[in-house]
Write a protein that holds these residues in place. Structure first.
Motif, PDB file in Angstrom:
ATOM      1  N   SER A 167      65.625  32.776  49.185  1.00  0.00           N
ATOM      2  CA  SER A 167      64.862  33.344  48.068  1.00  0.00           C
ATOM      3  C   SER A 167      64.324  32.250  47.159  1.00  0.00           C
ATOM      4  N   TYR A 168      65.175  31.259  46.839  1.00  0.00           N
ATOM      5  CA  TYR A 168      64.739  30.150  45.987  1.00  0.00           C
ATOM      6  C   TYR A 168      63.694  29.287  46.701  1.00  0.00           C
ATOM      7  N   PHE A 169      63.896  29.058  47.986  1.00  0.00           N
ATOM      8  CA  PHE A 169      62.927  28.258  48.744  1.00  0.00           C
ATOM      9  C   PHE A 169      61.557  28.941  48.741  1.00  0.00           C
ATOM     10  N   CYS A 170      61.530  30.244  49.030  1.00  0.00           N
ATOM     11  CA  CYS A 170      60.257  30.989  49.033  1.00  0.00           C
ATOM     12  C   CYS A 170      59.613  30.990  47.653  1.00  0.00           C
ATOM     13  N   GLY A 171      60.450  31.091  46.626  1.00  0.00           N
ATOM     14  CA  GLY A 171      59.930  31.096  45.259  1.00  0.00           C
ATOM     15  C   GLY A 171      59.221  29.804  44.900  1.00  0.00           C
ATOM     16  N   PHE A 172      59.866  28.678  45.162  1.00  0.00           N
ATOM     17  CA  PHE A 172      59.266  27.395  44.786  1.00  0.00           C
ATOM     18  C   PHE A 172      58.124  26.999  45.725  1.00  0.00           C
ATOM     19  N   LEU A 173      58.200  27.426  46.977  1.00  0.00           N
ATOM     20  CA  LEU A 173      57.071  27.209  47.886  1.00  0.00           C
ATOM     21  C   LEU A 173      55.854  28.013  47.423  1.00  0.00           C
ATOM     22  N   ASN A 174      56.088  29.261  47.062  1.00  0.00           N
ATOM     23  CA  ASN A 174      55.004  30.121  46.575  1.00  0.00           C
ATOM     24  C   ASN A 174      54.369  29.548  45.311  1.00  0.00           C
ATOM     25  N   ALA A 175      55.208  29.068  44.393  1.00  0.00           N
ATOM     26  CA  ALA A 175      54.691  28.480  43.155  1.00  0.00           C
ATOM     27  C   ALA A 175      53.849  27.242  43.451  1.00  0.00           C
ATOM     28  N   SER A 176      54.289  26.431  44.398  1.00  0.00           N
ATOM     29  CA  SER A 176      53.533  25.227  44.759  1.00  0.00           C
ATOM     30  C   SER A 176      52.162  25.587  45.322  1.00  0.00           C
ATOM     31  N   ILE A 177      52.119  26.632  46.152  1.00  0.00           N
ATOM     32  CA  ILE A 177      50.843  27.083  46.724  1.00  0.00           C
ATOM     33  C   ILE A 177      49.892  27.518  45.619  1.00  0.00           C
ATOM     34  N   HIS A 178      50.393  28.318  44.669  1.00  0.00           N
ATOM     35  CA  HIS A 178      49.522  28.844  43.613  1.00  0.00           C
ATOM     36  C   HIS A 178      49.077  27.767  42.628  1.00  0.00           C
ATOM     37  N   ILE A 179      49.958  26.820  42.346  1.00  0.00           N
ATOM     38  CA  ILE A 179      49.574  25.721  41.455  1.00  0.00           C
ATOM     39  C   ILE A 179      48.475  24.884  42.099  1.00  0.00           C
ATOM     40  N   GLY A 180      48.665  24.563  43.373  1.00  0.00           N
ATOM     41  CA  GLY A 180      47.632  23.799  44.079  1.00  0.00           C
ATOM     42  C   GLY A 180      46.334  24.568  44.189  1.00  0.00           C
ATOM     43  N   ASP A 181      46.447  25.876  44.425  1.00  0.00           N
ATOM     44  CA  ASP A 181      45.272  26.735  44.567  1.00  0.00           C
ATOM     45  C   ASP A 181      44.502  26.862  43.253  1.00  0.00           C
ATOM     46  N   THR A 182      45.223  27.047  42.156  1.00  0.00           N
ATOM     47  CA  THR A 182      44.584  27.269  40.853  1.00  0.00           C
ATOM     48  C   THR A 182      44.042  25.975  40.246  1.00  0.00           C
ATOM     49  N   PHE A 183      44.849  24.921  40.257  1.00  0.00           N
ATOM     50  CA  PHE A 183      44.453  23.696  39.561  1.00  0.00           C
ATOM     51  C   PHE A 183      43.656  22.735  40.442  1.00  0.00           C
ATOM     52  N   SER A 184      43.307  23.183  41.649  1.00  0.00           N
ATOM     53  CA  SER A 184      42.311  22.442  42.427  1.00  0.00           C
ATOM     54  C   SER A 184      40.902  22.824  41.986  1.00  0.00           C
ATOM     55  N   LEU A 185      40.802  23.911  41.197  1.00  0.00           N
ATOM     56  CA  LEU A 185      39.513  24.336  40.654  1.00  0.00           C
ATOM     57  C   LEU A 185      39.086  23.414  39.522  1.00  0.00           C
ATOM     58  N   SER A 186      37.826  23.427  39.224  1.00  0.00           N
ATOM     59  CA  SER A 186      37.292  22.609  38.136  1.00  0.00           C
ATOM     60  C   SER A 186      37.208  23.438  36.860  1.00  0.00           C
ATOM     61  N   PHE A 187      37.789  22.925  35.775  1.00  0.00           N
ATOM     62  CA  PHE A 187      37.723  23.580  34.466  1.00  0.00           C
ATOM     63  C   PHE A 187      36.914  22.685  33.537  1.00  0.00           C
ATOM     64  N   CYS A 188      35.642  23.016  33.385  1.00  0.00           N
ATOM     65  CA  CYS A 188      34.754  22.117  32.640  1.00  0.00           C
ATOM     66  C   CYS A 188      33.960  22.850  31.565  1.00  0.00           C
ATOM     67  N   GLN A 189      34.260  24.103  31.327  1.00  0.00           N
ATOM     68  CA  GLN A 189      33.528  24.852  30.293  1.00  0.00           C
ATOM     69  C   GLN A 189      34.519  25.403  29.281  1.00  0.00           C
ATOM     70  N   SER A 190      34.743  26.711  29.288  1.00  0.00           N
ATOM     71  CA  SER A 190      35.673  27.308  28.327  1.00  0.00           C
ATOM     72  C   SER A 190      37.113  26.953  28.675  1.00  0.00           C
ATOM     73  N   ASN A 191      37.913  26.691  27.639  1.00  0.00           N
ATOM     74  CA  ASN A 191      39.343  26.455  27.839  1.00  0.00           C
ATOM     75  C   ASN A 191      40.183  27.478  27.081  1.00  0.00           C
ATOM     76  N   VAL A 192      39.553  28.606  26.722  1.00  0.00           N
ATOM     77  CA  VAL A 192      40.241  29.657  25.964  1.00  0.00           C
ATOM     78  C   VAL A 192      40.836  30.675  26.942  1.00  0.00           C
ATOM     79  N   VAL A 193      42.165  30.727  27.011  1.00  0.00           N
ATOM     80  CA  VAL A 193      42.876  31.637  27.910  1.00  0.00           C
ATOM     81  C   VAL A 193      43.115  32.958  27.184  1.00  0.00           C
ATOM     82  N   HIS A 194      42.553  34.028  27.703  1.00  0.00           N
ATOM     83  CA  HIS A 194      42.706  35.336  27.080  1.00  0.00           C
ATOM     84  C   HIS A 194      44.042  35.966  27.480  1.00  0.00           C
ATOM     85  N   HIS A 195      45.093  35.288  27.094  1.00  0.00           N
ATOM     86  CA  HIS A 195      46.439  35.758  27.433  1.00  0.00           C
ATOM     87  C   HIS A 195      47.419  35.071  26.494  1.00  0.00           C
TER      88      HIS A 195
END
Length: 307
Positions: A146-174
């Motif tokens: 369970s812990y292995f799947c959790g941290f593997l999943n988090a690594s996938i999503h971090i790489g997936d999300t922060f491989s994007l370019s953030f160059c305009q708005s930095n206001v997170v509506h959350h």
């Protein structure tokens, strides 16, 4: 080459900009967090101290309590700081770290719930083989997995999300760095990233749900064959408690993540997120454990020893 100027920080809008609501919300979340802290860490300590609770069911409950505390702690203190001091700026790396630990522990909980369902299946449907089925090594493998799947999943999503370019708005509506809320800020094509999010989350959720549903179908069939009595009532109580928590947890997760970020209503997402980041970790010790006679007995024993 295209100029990709990355943002260095994000601004979290939080739950509300109304000054009159910020103090009441801070007090509310502080109470929720203190109850979460006391309930979950208290449960872990209780299970460690009382040898009668050294069973597979309480082993999973102890890990669930620890995970609930961890993923609530990844979010709630940041929210309270924003409400109290008005500091809504979070650095790029801090945002990534918050997202990583929240996703990791939430995914661990997902698989722990499936492991607990299998444990209840073994206890209710195969009681004579329970001790040979749920051995220490099996419990350890399920938990480590369970812990292995959790941290593997988090690594996938971090790489997936922060491989994007953030160059305009930095206001997170959350009120925290949640994946859809951050992903929607990207100024690059996020179609592939959204597909990765949906497919990976879908696999994690539906695999765990499949294990839970199959386990509880067999449990329900076994309960229906039981004669009314203490065993029948205990099995029914276990199913009802687990199904309540599972429904809330998976209902909000499915609502949040199995839709494209373009179709998200951020205000609605905030309300839903409060449930699974703050309320569920607070309720789980009550739903799973504090109604249990063995836990109450262990708690009473500890209190008497302290006195």
């Amino acid at each position: 080459m295209e100029n990709r100027t990355e943002v260095t920080e994000f601004i979290l809008l939080g739950l509300t900009s109304d000054p009159d609501l910020q103090v009441p919300l801070f007090v509310t979340f502080l109470i929720i967090y203190m109850v979460t802290l006391a309930g979950n860490l208290g449960m872990v300590l209780l299970i460690l101290l009382d040898s009668r609770l050294h069973t597979p069911m309480y082993f999973f409950l102890g890990n669930l309590s620890l995970v609930d505390f961890c993923y609530s702690s990844a979010v709630t203190p940041t929210v309270m700081a924003g409400l109290l001091m008005g500091d809504k700026v979070i650095s790029y790396r801090a945002c990534a770290a918050q997202m990583f630990f929240f996703v990791a522990f939430a995914t661990v909980e997902n698989y722990l719930l499936a492991s607990m369902a299998y444990d209840r299946y073994a206890a209710v449907c195969k009681p004579l083989h329970y001790t040979t089925t749920m051995t220490a090594s099996v419990c350890a493998c399920l938990t480590i997995g369970s812990y292995f799947c959790g941290f593997l999943n988090a690594s996938i999503h971090i790489g997936d999300t922060f491989s994007l370019s953030f160059c305009q708005s930095n206001v997170v509506h959350h009120f925290f760095c949640d994946i859809p809320a951050v992903m929607v800020l990207s100024c690059s094509d996020r179609h592939v990233s959204e597909l990765v999010l949906v497919y990976v989350v879908s696999f994690n959720i539906f695999f765990a749900l499949l294990v839970i549903w199959v386990s509880y179908i067999f449990i329900f069939i076994t309960i229906c064959k039981m004669h009314a009595g203490a065993g029948h009532r205990k099995a029914m109580s276990t199913c009802a408690s687990h199904f309540t928590a599972v429904s809330i947890f998976y209902g909000t997760i499915i609502f949040m993540y199995l839709q494209p970020s373009s179709s998200h209503s951020m205000d609605t997402d905030k309300i839903s997120s409060v449930f699974y980041t703050m309320v569920i970790p607070m309720l789980n010790p009550l739903v799973y454990s504090l109604r249990n006679k063995e836990v109450k007995s262990a708690f009473t024993k500890i209190l008497l020893e302290v006195k």
